[in-house]
Scaffold this active site. Structure first.
Site, mmCIF file in Angstrom:
data_model
loop_
_atom_site.group_PDB
_atom_site.id
_atom_site.type_symbol
_atom_site.label_atom_id
_atom_site.label_comp_id
_atom_site.label_asym_id
_atom_site.label_seq_id
_atom_site.Cartn_x
_atom_site.Cartn_y
_atom_site.Cartn_z
ATOM 1 N N ASP A 166 11.241 -68.863 -4.732
ATOM 2 C CA ASP A 166 11.333 -68.229 -5.916
ATOM 3 C C ASP A 166 10.300 -68.711 -7.194
ATOM 4 O O ASP A 166 10.005 -69.938 -7.102
ATOM 5 C CB ASP A 166 12.698 -68.684 -6.493
ATOM 6 C CG ASP A 166 13.901 -68.039 -5.583
ATOM 7 O OD1 ASP A 166 13.348 -67.226 -4.764
ATOM 8 O OD2 ASP A 166 15.181 -68.161 -5.905
ATOM 9 N N HIS B 72 11.330 -73.261 -4.412
ATOM 10 C CA HIS B 72 10.746 -73.010 -5.550
ATOM 11 C C HIS B 72 9.197 -73.191 -5.554
ATOM 12 O O HIS B 72 8.709 -74.504 -5.264
ATOM 13 C CB HIS B 72 11.260 -73.576 -6.856
ATOM 14 C CG HIS B 72 12.750 -73.010 -7.163
ATOM 15 N ND1 HIS B 72 13.593 -73.835 -6.439
ATOM 16 C CD2 HIS B 72 13.099 -72.089 -7.807
ATOM 17 C CE1 HIS B 72 14.849 -73.176 -6.861
ATOM 18 N NE2 HIS B 72 14.544 -71.950 -7.611
#
Length: 207
Positions: free
Chosen positions: A24, A170
């Site tokens: 993400d 991430h």
């Protein structure tokens, strides 16, 4: 709503050896290339939930994601928790993000993961109106947590990895400080256990 995740993609069929790493908050030219290098070296693929402004600012990096066989899906137009934004804003964001990202990739966007994985009824209605499916996860990497370390994150993740799992990490933002240095070790450990990462599309559809 966040806990129920009705109709949301949380994991795939438990086919031997396959799981999906997802990333993400990118793309970020300072951190995403190192994530891509690690995946390429391991011969694995992943799904990247990108922010529309970042994709627009770094189209060459998005092209690299696609050229190397990764999947690009929508994270948000604005990275705000659904519970602190107005219902109208939460409703509009999935569609806006998908349109802007598709304009960069030249491909349809089919999945949307809201920031923090937070859902409201407006979020779900916005996804459905835009023809998107919500995408959550079954394993939280925890790379963004205060005190997280690369070695500690690998050790915490490995016992929870199983066929069909969807793992959230991430490639940008606070979590990248942990994920970038730990990813090569994680991928090597996965290989030793007979696990490989595939895209969410492949996880869901590959026979």
């Amino acid at each position: 709503m966040q806990r129920l995740n009705l109709g949301v993609l949380r994991e795939g069929p438990p086919r031997p050896g396959q799981l999906a790493l997802t990333f993400d908050d990118g793309p970020d030219p300072q951190t995403t290339p190192a994530v891509l290098d690690a995946l390429k070296a391991a011969g694995m693929h992943a799904t990247f939930f990108v922010l529309a402004p970042h994709a627009e600012a770094h189209p060459a990096l998005v092209r690299r994601l696609l050229a190397e066989g990764h999947e690009v899906q929508a994270h948000a137009a604005r990275h705000l928790h659904a519970w602190v934004r107005s219902p109208w804003s939460a409703f509009l964001d999935p569609g806006e993000a998908a349109r802007r990202i598709a304009a960069v990739t030249g491909q349809p966007v089919t999945l949307h993961r809201p920031p923090h994985g937070a859902y409201t009824l407006a979020t779900i209605l916005g996804q459905r109106t835009a023809g998107l499916r919500g995408a959550h996860w079954s394993v939280e990497g925890g790379d963004w947590q205060k005190g997280a370390t690369p070695q500690g994150t690998v050790q915490a993740l490995l016992p929870r990895l199983r066929p069909g799992a969807v793992v959230v990490l991430h490639d940008a933002g606070p979590g990248a400080r942990v994920t970038v240095p730990m990813l090569p070790d994680l991928l090597r450990a996965m290989q030793q256990r007979g696990l490989r990462s595939v895209t969410l599309k492949e996880l869901a559809t590959h026979p």
